[in-house]
Scaffold this motif. Structure first.
Motif, mmCIF file in Angstrom:
data_model
loop_
_atom_site.group_PDB
_atom_site.id
_atom_site.type_symbol
_atom_site.label_atom_id
_atom_site.label_comp_id
_atom_site.label_asym_id
_atom_site.label_seq_id
_atom_site.Cartn_x
_atom_site.Cartn_y
_atom_site.Cartn_z
ATOM 1 N N ILE A 35 1.445 -0.939 7.994
ATOM 2 C CA ILE A 35 0.498 -0.218 7.133
ATOM 3 C C ILE A 35 0.754 -0.537 5.661
ATOM 4 N N ASN A 93 0.853 -1.193 0.000
ATOM 5 C CA ASN A 93 0.000 0.000 0.000
ATOM 6 C C ASN A 93 0.889 1.243 0.000
ATOM 7 N N ARG A 149 5.114 0.634 12.496
ATOM 8 C CA ARG A 149 3.850 1.133 11.954
ATOM 9 C C ARG A 149 3.909 1.278 10.434
ATOM 10 N N GLU A 187 -3.191 -1.239 17.547
ATOM 11 C CA GLU A 187 -3.525 0.148 17.202
ATOM 12 C C GLU A 187 -4.137 0.247 15.806
ATOM 13 N N LEU A 188 -3.656 -0.586 14.891
ATOM 14 C CA LEU A 188 -4.045 -0.490 13.485
ATOM 15 C C LEU A 188 -5.109 -1.515 13.082
ATOM 16 N N ASN A 189 -5.694 -2.192 14.060
ATOM 17 C CA ASN A 189 -6.754 -3.159 13.794
ATOM 18 C C ASN A 189 -6.272 -4.309 12.903
ATOM 19 N N ARG A 190 -5.107 -4.851 13.259
ATOM 20 C CA ARG A 190 -4.609 -6.082 12.650
ATOM 21 C C ARG A 190 -4.499 -7.155 13.718
ATOM 22 N N CYS A 220 -0.008 -3.523 15.906
ATOM 23 C CA CYS A 220 -1.108 -4.199 15.209
ATOM 24 C C CYS A 220 -2.438 -3.940 15.909
ATOM 25 N N SER A 273 0.038 -4.730 5.000
ATOM 26 C CA SER A 273 -1.176 -5.482 5.351
ATOM 27 C C SER A 273 -2.403 -4.591 5.288
ATOM 28 N N ARG A 274 -3.529 -5.224 5.069
ATOM 29 C CA ARG A 274 -4.806 -4.522 5.080
ATOM 30 C C ARG A 274 -5.382 -4.519 6.502
ATOM 31 N N GLU A 275 -6.346 -3.663 6.742
ATOM 32 C CA GLU A 275 -7.030 -3.669 8.028
ATOM 33 C C GLU A 275 -7.654 -5.043 8.262
ATOM 34 N N LYS A 276 -7.573 -5.528 9.473
ATOM 35 C CA LYS A 276 -8.020 -6.855 9.887
ATOM 36 C C LYS A 276 -7.169 -7.981 9.309
#
Length: 254
Positions: free
Chosen positions: A203, A156, A199, A228-231, A226, A206-209
């Motif tokens: 980001i 990304n 971070r 914090e970033l919803n992984r 992870c 990987s994608r969210e979740k």
């Protein structure tokens, strides 16, 4: 772990000959550099099996100098983690005080084992730890290597763009030199990489979740980021004390 389970791997293995984590069979305490590289190649080969076909590996690794024949290292008032009860002998073919070049030795070994070596990233540390040496510059950087499992992979680039200096554009594609300060950690682990570094890797990779693996979990920095970033994150840690510290950090979210 099942095949293709993770979307991304973000990790920093123990550096060769720099720390003694007090666990028998620990990676980083091998007698020779070749053994150290071989151990990491085998580990990351298995990690690659658990990675999705479009997955990436973000590997933070620092270099080492030969020990010059010293068999131990005293504590340093500025870095208590420097104390070591063992020192590996000077590698064959090298001389005392030689810089070994471990990051690139490892990068090329992983490339030869099937990983796609996509780029090297310089992690520049503006607040690097002082060194007492007077015959070379103080080292203020480490490497982060981006590997992929396949020729095409998830990255990304828009999520990690950096500010542009031109008035004609607000942002630009991220460059390969990252200026990130180190973070203090009050626990008993002396080699914690900063959340800001992790971070960017999470980001971009990987994608969210998504699912992230850290096979050298330490005190759980990758897991904290992870969360914090919803992984989702799975961490593997050999040292029971550090695993306990990681659980505490994850519960506190810091």
């Amino acid at each position: 772990m099942s095949d293709g389970y993770f979307n991304c791997i973000v990790t920093s293995p123990p550096y060769w000959g720099l720390r003694d984590y007090g666990v028998e069979g620990q990676i980083g305490a091998e007698t020779t550099v070749d053994e150290y590289i071989a151990d990491l190649v085998l580990l990351f080969r298995e990690a690659r099996r658990t990675l999705s076909d479009d997955g990436t590996l973000w590997l933070n690794i620092g270099d080492s100098y030969t020990s010059g024949g010293r068999t131990w290292r005293d504590a340093d008032s500025k870095n208590k983690g420097r104390a070591m009860g063992y020192r590996a002998p000077t590698p064959e073919g090298l001389k005392p005080k030689d810089l070994i070049g471990i990051p690139w030795k490892l990068a090329f070994a992983l490339q030869a084992d099937g990983w796609y070596l996509r780029t090297d990233i310089i992690w520049n540390k503006p607040n690097c730890q002082p060194e007492s040496v007077k015959d070379r510059p103080t080292r203020s950087h480490e490497y982060v290597f981006l590997f992929s499992k396949s020729e095409k992979y998830y990255y990304n680039w828009q999520a990690v763009m950096e500010p542009a200096s031109s008035l004609k554009q607000e942002s630009k594609n991220r460059r390969t030199v990252w200026n990130i300060t180190t973070e203090p950690y009050l626990g008993s682990h002396f080699a914690v990489y900063p959340r800001a570094l992790v971070r960017l890797c999470v980001i971009a990779g990987s994608r969210e979740k998504g699912r992230v693996l850290d096979p050298f979990f330490g005190t759980g920095t990758t897991g904290v980021v992870c969360n914090e970033l919803n992984r989702d994150c799975v961490g593997i840690e050999l040292n029971a004390e550090y695993a306990g510290l990681a659980r505490e950090r994850l519960l506190k979210g810091c």
